[in-house]
Design a protein around this motif. Structure first.
Motif, PDB file in Angstrom:
ATOM      1  N   SER A 136       2.838  10.345  -8.254  1.00  0.00           N
ATOM      2  CA  SER A 136       2.353   9.558  -7.112  1.00  0.00           C
ATOM      3  C   SER A 136       0.887   9.854  -6.807  1.00  0.00           C
ATOM      4  O   SER A 136       0.209   9.033  -6.188  1.00  0.00           O
ATOM      5  CB  SER A 136       3.216   9.817  -5.880  1.00  0.00           C
ATOM      6  N   SER A 139      -1.444   7.120  -7.875  1.00  0.00           N
ATOM      7  CA  SER A 139      -1.042   5.794  -7.399  1.00  0.00           C
ATOM      8  C   SER A 139      -2.191   4.795  -7.320  1.00  0.00           C
ATOM      9  O   SER A 139      -1.952   3.593  -7.343  1.00  0.00           O
ATOM     10  CB  SER A 139      -0.327   5.891  -6.049  1.00  0.00           C
ATOM     11  N   LYS A 143      -0.295   2.171  -8.897  1.00  0.00           N
ATOM     12  CA  LYS A 143       0.247   1.409  -7.755  1.00  0.00           C
ATOM     13  C   LYS A 143       1.676   1.854  -7.433  1.00  0.00           C
ATOM     14  O   LYS A 143       2.509   1.079  -6.993  1.00  0.00           O
ATOM     15  CB  LYS A 143       0.218  -0.109  -8.003  1.00  0.00           C
ATOM     16  N   MET A 144       1.941   3.151  -7.641  1.00  0.00           N
ATOM     17  CA  MET A 144       3.262   3.714  -7.393  1.00  0.00           C
ATOM     18  C   MET A 144       3.163   4.958  -6.498  1.00  0.00           C
ATOM     19  O   MET A 144       3.307   6.087  -6.964  1.00  0.00           O
ATOM     20  CB  MET A 144       3.944   4.055  -8.725  1.00  0.00           C
ATOM     21  N   PRO A 145       2.928   4.743  -5.185  1.00  0.00           N
ATOM     22  CA  PRO A 145       2.950   5.886  -4.265  1.00  0.00           C
ATOM     23  C   PRO A 145       4.384   6.393  -4.096  1.00  0.00           C
ATOM     24  O   PRO A 145       5.336   5.800  -4.601  1.00  0.00           O
ATOM     25  CB  PRO A 145       2.400   5.293  -2.967  1.00  0.00           C
TER      26      PRO A 145
END
Length: 192
Positions: A136, A139, A143-145
């Motif tokens: 994360s 991110s 784009k993946m928190p």
């Protein structure tokens, strides 16, 4: 169960989990939608079959495989465990956590439930959560928190009991499943 697999491998964390996480951390930090994008089904099955027959060959194959195939393999492994990583026995307790309004009481309950996990489950869960936290941190590229990771991994790590819910219509069933997924995400997000 996870305990049996770990005994066979003589490890506390399944080797496949470690290998997949290592590869994903090595090559997936700039991959848009990591964990959200699925790998090629045939390639994932090939990886799975190789792991079942030879961990040495699997390690080599993982290094060459598309990173989305590796993420799909890890999720598949976790989904195929005979029992959820967070344990089936306490699933309903997890699903009721949002009913506890006092944050201190909720914290105590979360900690208590985690302490009830068998050591191999707890260590594997901690390993995976640390991996998700590491991922994360990238991110801005992926784009993946953490919130997105929890959406994907909540149901995978907490999967509901087979007979959960008694919805009366398709709409009710969808609403119930949606609520359940939200709760699974919330549980994992708490631990993350």
């Amino acid at each position: 169960k996870l305990k049996i697999a770990n005994r066979r491998e003589q490890t506390l964390i399944p080797k496949i989990v470690e290998l997949c996480a290592t590869e994903i951390e090595r090559r997936g930090t700039n991959e848009l939608g990591i964990y959200r994008v699925s790998g090629c089904k045939n390639d994932v099955i090939k990886l799975k079959n190789t792991i079942d027959s030879s961990m040495v060959h699997a390690e080599l194959l993982l290094k060459k495989a598309d990173v989305n195939d590796v993420t799909s393999l890890l999720k598949l492994f976790l989904r195929e465990l005979p029992e959820a990583l967070f344990g089936d026995e306490h699933y309903n307790d997890y699903m009721k956590m949002d009913e506890i309004s006092d944050p201190t009481e909720r914290d105590k309950k979360y900690k208590s439930l985690f302490k009830k996990l068998p050591p191999c489950n707890a260590l594997t869960a901690l390993f995976i959560m640390n991996h998700l936290i590491k991922m994360s941190k990238h991110s801005s590229a992926t784009k993946m928190p953490l919130d997105n990771m929890a959406v994907i991994f909540g149901p995978t790590l907490l999967k509901p009991a087979i007979n959960a819910g008694q919805a009366t219509s398709d709409y009710d069933k969808m609403a119930e499943e949606s609520d359940e997924i939200f709760k699974q995400k919330s549980v994992l997000l708490y631990y993350l």
